[in-house]
Write a protein that holds these residues in place. Sequence first.
Motif, PDB file in Angstrom:
ATOM      1  N   ILE A 138     -82.461  48.933 -68.372  1.00 51.88           N
ATOM      2  CA  ILE A 138     -81.145  48.416 -67.991  1.00 51.88           C
ATOM      3  C   ILE A 138     -80.379  49.507 -67.249  1.00 51.88           C
ATOM      4  N   ASP A 139     -79.694  49.103 -66.199  1.00 56.69           N
ATOM      5  CA  ASP A 139     -78.934  50.015 -65.341  1.00 56.69           C
ATOM      6  C   ASP A 139     -79.826  51.045 -64.639  1.00 56.69           C
ATOM      7  N   ASN A 220     -75.331  47.939 -64.232  1.00 56.26           N
ATOM      8  CA  ASN A 220     -73.971  47.973 -64.769  1.00 56.26           C
ATOM      9  C   ASN A 220     -73.046  48.919 -64.021  1.00 56.26           C
ATOM     10  N   SER A 221     -73.577  50.099 -63.641  1.00 55.43           N
ATOM     11  CA  SER A 221     -72.661  51.078 -63.053  1.00 55.43           C
ATOM     12  C   SER A 221     -72.709  51.022 -61.530  1.00 55.43           C
ATOM     13  N   ASN A 233     -68.807  42.637 -55.846  1.00 50.79           N
ATOM     14  CA  ASN A 233     -67.851  43.356 -56.679  1.00 50.79           C
ATOM     15  C   ASN A 233     -66.586  43.691 -55.893  1.00 50.79           C
TER      16      ASN A 233
END
Lengths: 278, 311
Positions: A138-139, A220-221, A233
């Motif tokens: 993840i990420d 995520n980041s 975003n």
Amino acid sequence: MSTTGAPVARRVITAWIYLIVLVFVLPFYWMVVLATHDNDSIYSFPPPLLPGGSLGANWSRLTEVVEVVRAMGNSILVASAHTVLVLLLSSLVGFGFSRFRSAPGARWMWRVVLATIFIPGLVGLIPWYVLIARLGWIDTLWPLIIPGAANGFAVFWMRQIITQTVPVDLYDAARIDGASDWRTYWTVVLPLIRPGLGALGIWTFMATWTAFQIPLIVLNSQENFTLPLALANLNTLYGQDTAAVMLGSVISVLPIFVAFLLAAKQFMAGLTAGALKG
Amino acid sequence: MTAPRGDTSRAAGPNRDTLGARMREHSTFYLMVAPFFVLFGLFGLAPIVAAFWIGFTDWDGLNPARFVGLDNYAAIVTDPLFGKAVANTIYIWIGSTVVTVGAAFVLAYLINEYVMWGRSFLRMVFLLPLLAAPAVIAIIMSVLFSTNAGLVNAFLSFVTGDRVTYEWLASTGWIKPIIILMIAWRFLGFHLLLFVAGLQSIPRELYDAARVDGAGGWQVFARVTFPLMLPIIFFSATSSTVGAFQLFDEPFVLTNGSGGTDQAAEVLGTMLYRTAFNDFRFGLASALSWVMFALIAVFTIVNSRLLRVRV
């Protein structure tokens, strides 16, 4: 060339179709127009119709709120790595299926490959996500590069291409020369199927470049965002800064347009391969 | 049946001996194709099977899962939002398929029969939207239809003479047609390319023969062109169906992930995402993904029946 229709009708219809083309590409033109204007003139009425001179200002505002260069780097990295992996894997597997038809189980294994083409990817999404999380991915960019490399359609296509382009005599000759099957794959097959690899490559690259849902789920980041994610975003957070959003869109579309113009032939071969060769 | 090991099979008789020997002889083959089956098994098949099991549990991804039988499926079919998402998905599916395939077919026919120059240019130019990410196309569309800076409102203002500031993206009636327009814009070139290639593969002699038999322009189209194009139309409609039922990027980005006013743009794909990654109801979401799988299968069959394709 076909011969239906009176000359006048043909001229009129041709003109109409080119008019449709103008409307069709208008959103792209307008995207460029807005990307080069400041927001005041964008929101004024009547709207600007020709490119303006605010490109530099928009660029500095854009790079202030989103790491667009970094996102592009991520997109290039992901799309290139995934494309190379798909090309290597599907050509090797396709070669295996093309070369060794009499291996026990080869026929039903091939049917399995074909069946995978028709399985919609969304069905296993939740366990897939859990698996990615367990792998600690993840990420990271790994889930965008590795899992999709087993692509049934790509394997199917590569097998077709290898069967069509590589004469069986070449395999025999290579064997007489003492080359192993792996060596034959690398030195004989791969160079011969280069056009097919090009078509599959550009198609894979584009699909990865434009992917949105999987990056949205696993990243995520901001620093790991790919371009579509960074732009969505940006649109959510700074949607009122239309000029910057449009400039970001131009930047994301431009590289792939250029690639397309350079390799349009391979690209179109790729699109029709599924429907017409199947 | 138990899988015979190499040595037992050798003892069992000549037939098995040959199988084992043949498998060993082809060890290169198994090594070569192994990467596909390992990767697909791990990232493709295993998650799908697991989703089926998780669909019978209540699970948030962290705490132990609790078996709940068919509760998730019951919850899905009684959820009014599910009904809405299915209705919206079908609306967008039918709308986008009819508009995209229809427009692409008409354009391909006109280009093939009438256009005098630049055919390959036309095929290329219609492909351009396919190259842009759906998320980016949604952003472009959201600006195109925006209230104060939108070209659509500007055009309407120009035509009517009044300043129009209609809120397209907030309206429940227009959001789905806008999504359909987006899909049609994006995929028109893809279907067009298929249709042009298909039309060009029809031998000219067939048309001439039909003309000699006294068939008029319309009859030639209905009796020769259209039937021969049916398999390609079927392929087009099927890929459009599979795409529509997995639709996610466009409605998600267009509504900033909200589903739109009164959930007018909520489709199965966005509902799945919300259930799993906003509400963390993994069991419910897994059940939903299997429901979507079933729907895709059903509507693909419906497609083939409608078009009466004998494959």
